[in-house]
Design an enzyme around this catalytic site. Structure first.
Site, PDB file in Angstrom:
ATOM      1  CE1 TYR A 119      -3.245  -2.751  -0.188  1.00 30.31           C
ATOM      2  CE2 TYR A 119      -4.381  -1.679   1.612  1.00 30.31           C
ATOM      3  CZ  TYR A 119      -4.348  -2.638   0.621  1.00 30.31           C
ATOM      4  OH  TYR A 119      -5.429  -3.475   0.443  1.00 30.31           O
ATOM      5  CE  LYS A 165       0.536 -18.508  -0.375  1.00 28.71           C
ATOM      6  NZ  LYS A 165      -0.335 -19.681  -0.176  1.00 28.71           N
ATOM      7  CG  ASP A 198      -3.105 -19.913   1.398  1.00 32.09           C
ATOM      8  OD1 ASP A 198      -2.499 -19.868   2.489  1.00 32.09           O
ATOM      9  OD2 ASP A 198      -2.670 -20.524   0.409  1.00 32.09           O
ATOM     10  CG  ASP A 222      -7.821  -3.267   3.195  1.00 31.17           C
ATOM     11  OD1 ASP A 222      -8.873  -3.088   3.829  1.00 31.17           O
ATOM     12  OD2 ASP A 222      -7.596  -2.745   2.077  1.00 31.17           O
ATOM     13  CG  ASP A 226     -13.539  -5.283   4.451  1.00 30.79           C
ATOM     14  OD1 ASP A 226     -12.966  -4.505   5.239  1.00 30.79           O
ATOM     15  OD2 ASP A 226     -14.176  -4.888   3.448  1.00 30.79           O
TER      16      ASP A 226
HETATM   17 MG    MG Z   1     -10.689  -2.034   3.601  1.00 30.40          MG
END
Ligand code: MG
Ligand code: NAI
Length: 326
Positions: A119, A165, A198, A222, A226
């Site tokens: 990001y 990962k 995963d 992020d 959610d």
């Molecule tokens: Mg978000």
């Protein structure tokens, strides 16, 4: 007086902020609120999604209360988190009593590294070939791992799980995993394990009670936050705090939700609980508990917005919470 910069932003950001401010104003605390613009509309108006004036005010504030940005989210909230060095993004996913959700009783916290990873926006384009640079440092990994363990200690939580990962991203995720394992050794009384991201997503959906505190890198955090919000009733309920050494930004996990914006039906609970995280941050724990209890009572009493199967509008729900505060 604590100086609070209020940025409603775009879409439902404005609607849920109005609702949360209605509650905050009622508490009559030594907070001085000043409103600033940022987001898609600010870009349209001033040519900058994060106007200099807004950024300066945020830097001078004791805290920023943020609603949501739209398509400019990367230039606004991702940038703000970095500019204010709020390195830890704390996202609790706690089932509220009275809400039908996949996992009643679930209470986990995602601690997301907030300053690096993919990001950073280091993206390049060479014709039809595009690339992005992922930065993971020892310093930021250590800081976030320690933050996660300290949070676990403070909140009496039993376990920290690192998600990565490292089998594929051997260097970046490898460093993050190794640093988490090292920091874990300093906290003998808190259980630690790590999973590949995963597999962790499957565990989260099928058996989320194996998690307590999750610590992970920016983008995984992020996504996973959610996902975690979905386990306990959705984004309408998910608050978050961005915490640094000097600054703090409080914002719901959700975005501008253009699909429901303008209808006045957004659930303001996420924003109200976000305000509660701000209250706790400044030591107003009793006030935060009072508001949280009022939210729970309203929902238990069947007062719900459409996302939870109810019929109340954003401000009607907020007014009900305000009424229960008396
Ligand atoms: Mg978000
Ligand atoms: P979103 O989080 O805005 O919405 C996802 C889904 O959840 C939508 O169906 C929405 O209606 C629902 N939802 C979200 N909050 C809700 C609430 N309070 N009450 C009821 N339902 C709610 O994510 P989406 O749709 O991917 O993005 C919309 C815009 O927001 C985009 O422009 C995106 O860039 C931006 N965004 C901004 C963020 C921020 O400012 N922190 C974070 C995520 C997205």
């Amino acid at each position: 007086m604590k100086k609070i910069v209020v940025i409603p932003g775009d879409g439902i950001g404005k609607e849920v902020m109005e609702a949360a401010m209605l509650i905050l104003e009622k508490l009559d605390l030594p907070f001085e609120y000043s409103y600033y613009e940022a987001g898609d509309e600010a870009l349209e108006k001033y040519g900058k999604a994060l106007p200099d004036e807004t950024l300066e005010a945020c830097k001078k504030s004791d805290a920023v209360l943020f609603g949501a940005a739209g398509e400019t989210a990367a230039d606004v909230i991702v940038r703000l988190r970095r500019e204010l060095e709020t390195f830890a993004n704390v996202r609790p996913a706690k089932a509220i009593e009275g809400i039908e959700c996949l996992y009643p009783g679930l209470d986990i916290v995602v601690v997301r590294e907030n300053t690096e990873c993919l990001y950073l926006g280091f993206e390049f384009e060479f014709g039809d070939v595009t690339e992005a640079v992922r930065v993971i440092t020892r310093k930021a990994s250590e800081r976030i791992a320690r933050y996660a363990f300290e949070l676990a200690k403070r909140e009496g939580r039993k376990k920290v799980t690192a998600l990565h990962k490292a089998n594929v991203m051997k260097r970046t995720c490898g460093l993050f995993r190794d640093v988490c394992r090292e920091v874990a050794k300093e906290y003998g009384d808190i259980e630690f394990n790590d999973y590949y991201i995963d597999a962790a997503c499957m565990y989260l959906v099928m058996d989320p009670f194996r998690f307590d505190v999750i610590v992970t890198t920016n983008m995984f955090g992020d996504i996973v936050s959610d996902l975690a919000a979905g386990l306990v009733g959705g984004l309408g309920l998910a608050p978050s705090a961005n915490v640094g050494e000097k600054s703090a930004i409080f914002e719901p996990v959700h975005g501008a939700a253009f699909d429901i914006a303008g209808k006045g039906i957004a659930n303001p609970t996420a924003m109200i609980l976000t305000a509660c995280m701000m209250l706790r941050h400044f030591g107003y724990v009793e006030e935060a508990k009072k508001v949280e209890a009022a939210v729970e009572k309203a929902i238990k009493g069947g007062k719900k917005t459409p996302d939870l199967g109810g019929y109340l509008k954003t401000l009607e729900f907020a007014n009900e919470v305000a009424r229960l505060l008396d």
